[in-house]
Write an enzyme that holds these catalytic residues in place. Structure first.
Site, mmCIF file in Angstrom:
data_model
loop_
_atom_site.group_PDB
_atom_site.id
_atom_site.type_symbol
_atom_site.label_atom_id
_atom_site.label_comp_id
_atom_site.label_asym_id
_atom_site.label_seq_id
_atom_site.Cartn_x
_atom_site.Cartn_y
_atom_site.Cartn_z
ATOM 1 C CG ASP A 23 -2.067 0.956 1.130
ATOM 2 O OD1 ASP A 23 -2.189 1.640 0.096
ATOM 3 O OD2 ASP A 23 -2.858 1.036 2.088
ATOM 4 C CG ASP A 117 -3.596 3.857 -3.276
ATOM 5 O OD1 ASP A 117 -4.492 3.087 -3.669
ATOM 6 O OD2 ASP A 117 -3.733 4.627 -2.309
ATOM 7 C CD GLU A 118 -5.584 -0.923 -1.255
ATOM 8 O OE1 GLU A 118 -5.326 -1.828 -0.431
ATOM 9 O OE2 GLU A 118 -6.472 -0.081 -1.096
#
Length: 459
Positions: A23, A117-118
């Protein structure tokens, strides 16, 4: 964020923990700080800047004041008056995300993106090349930093639930004096699983939203440990059979979900919340053209086409309405998509205005039609290179009419990509690749300020 450091291997680490959750730390904010270094160290909010804007991401300095994602921007400004609110072109985040994905795929093909983003990674087949799971986690953290100059936190565990919680535990800590560096990597060994898991607040589990949390609190369940102690029949009577069984399993640290390799996305969409309610059918139709163009551009950029078109509107009272139509053939051009979207809009009641409009395409498949169009197109990159970089406008708007929800051809008219549509789309892509998205737009959409990606979180 501090430069990641190599941590000595944990003696308890077996090297066989298969799941990593990676993350990025305050991803949108840190991308903006790369663009504008003057933002470093200051409280920053990324999101919509107007009265209907929402927070997409907040720096750790702003989080110390109570700001968090999904909060109305107006409320965030009250909590943190010194914060800088940044609204930006979404393309920068996509570019960084793509570079991060390449790092992941250099280690394992088993990557499941969750957001820009993860992602989850299954590294069970990567130990021979990269070492233990802990070694792989630190390798990824440093490789991401090298590739995009951004920090990430990595959780390592035997399953998705634990890996997700571990990545949260690895993150920097919010503090009034500024962010405190986190672990960077958190490894949850099998022996420590239940102790680690059951110390968490129950709302940390997937599936525990506000309603479920309230019901669980009513039976004195506040932590995952409390949840694990509740008899199954009581849990089922509180939250329902399926949900109760799911939560009982998670509370015991059991999560058998595999990492699904990144494949075709389920849908491609754009939506916009308007500063003032949008009124008038023609204005709504015009905005639908702009959104359809943005969605179609993303489809072509990813070599995709789709058959199901969905239009979503949110009314001033926050009620949602959607309409969808499935085509006999997949499409990927703005003209065909706008045609269907405007037909769907004709089935919706718009008299009271709308605060949000969205256009989506699903039922996706890989497509070679873009390449076919390029082989016969009338404008290639050499033609685009000779074009003047000024804004052009041409009509994609359709004549007003009233559609029904029938799929009959006589009602809907032509709904597929024509050869002309594909050639026109190819020309658009070539011009925009050279001069940027803003140099050319469809009809009345050219009069609007910005692109849908710039207004992703409201104005």
């Amino acid at each position: 964020m501090s430069q990641p450091q190599r941590r000595p291997p944990d003696e308890a680490e077996t090297g066989e923990l298969p799941i990593l959750h990676v993350d990025m730390d305050a991803f949108y904010v840190e991308v903006e700080r790369m663009r504008d270094p003057s933002l470093i160290g200051r409280p920053v909010i990324v999101g919509g800047s107007g009265r209907r804007g929402v927070v997409a991401s907040a720096s750790y300095e702003a989080r110390a004041a109570g700001v968090h994602a999904a909060m109305p921007t107006a409320q965030a400004r009250r909590l943190c008056p010194s914060a800088v609110v940044v609204t930006s072109d979404f393309s920068g985040y996509i570019e960084a995300s793509s570079a991060i994905a390449e790092v992941f795929e250099s280690v394992t093909p088993h990557v499941e993106p969750i957001a820009l983003d993860e992602a989850f990674l299954d590294v069970s087949g990567a130990h021979r090349l990269f070492g233990s799971s802990s070694d792989i986690a630190w390798h990824l953290r440093n490789a991401v930093r090298e590739a995009v100059a951004l920090d990430c936190s990595v959780g390592v565990a035997s399953n998705k639930t634990l890996a997700k919680l571990a990545s949260v535990a690895a993150k920097p800590a919010v503090h009034p004096d500024g962010p405190r560096p986190g672990l960077g990597v958190c490894v949850v060994s099998v022996a420590e699983e239940l102790h680690f898991l059951q110390a968490h607040r129950v709302e940390a589990l997937w599936g525990v939203g506000p309603v479920t949390l309230r019901r669980l609190n009513e039976i004195d369940v506040y932590t995952v440990g409390d949840l694990a102690a509740v008899p199954l029949n009581q849990l089922v009577s509180t939250v329902g059979a399926a949900h109760g069984a799911h939560l009982a399993t998670l509370a015991q640290g059991i999560d058998d979900r595999p990492v699904h390799r990144g494949g075709l996305p389920r849908s491609v969409s754009h939506e916009q919340t308007f500063e003032t309610d949008l009124t008038g059918v023609e204005r709504v139709r015009s905005e639908a053209v702009r959104l359809a163009d943005a969605v179609a551009s993303r489809l072509r950029a990813n070599g995709l086409s789709g058959r199901t078109v969905t239009v979503k509107v949110k009314h001033p009272d926050f009620s949602l309405r959607t309409r969808a139509h499935t085509l006999p053939e997949p499409i990927q051009t703005g003209h065909a998509l706008a045609h269907v979207a405007q037909k769907l809009i004709g089935t919706l009641a718009l008299d009271g205005g709308i605060r949000l409009l969205g256009v989506a395409v699903s039922n996706l498949e890989e497509s070679s039609s873009a390449e076919m169009a390029r082989s016969t197109g009338s404008l290639d990159e050499r033609d685009a290179a000779s074009a003047q970089p000024h804004q052009l406008a041409f009509s994609l708007d359709l004549p007003p009419d009233t559609a029904t929800e029938s799929g009959d051809e006589a009602v809907w008219g032509p709904t597929g990509d024509t050869e002309l549509d594909l050639r026109l789309a190819d020309a658009l892509d070539a011009i925009r690749d050279r001069f940027g998205r803003s140099v050319i737009a469809h009809g009345s959409a050219a009069l609007r300020d910005g692109t849908p990606g710039e207004r992703r979180w409201g104005r």
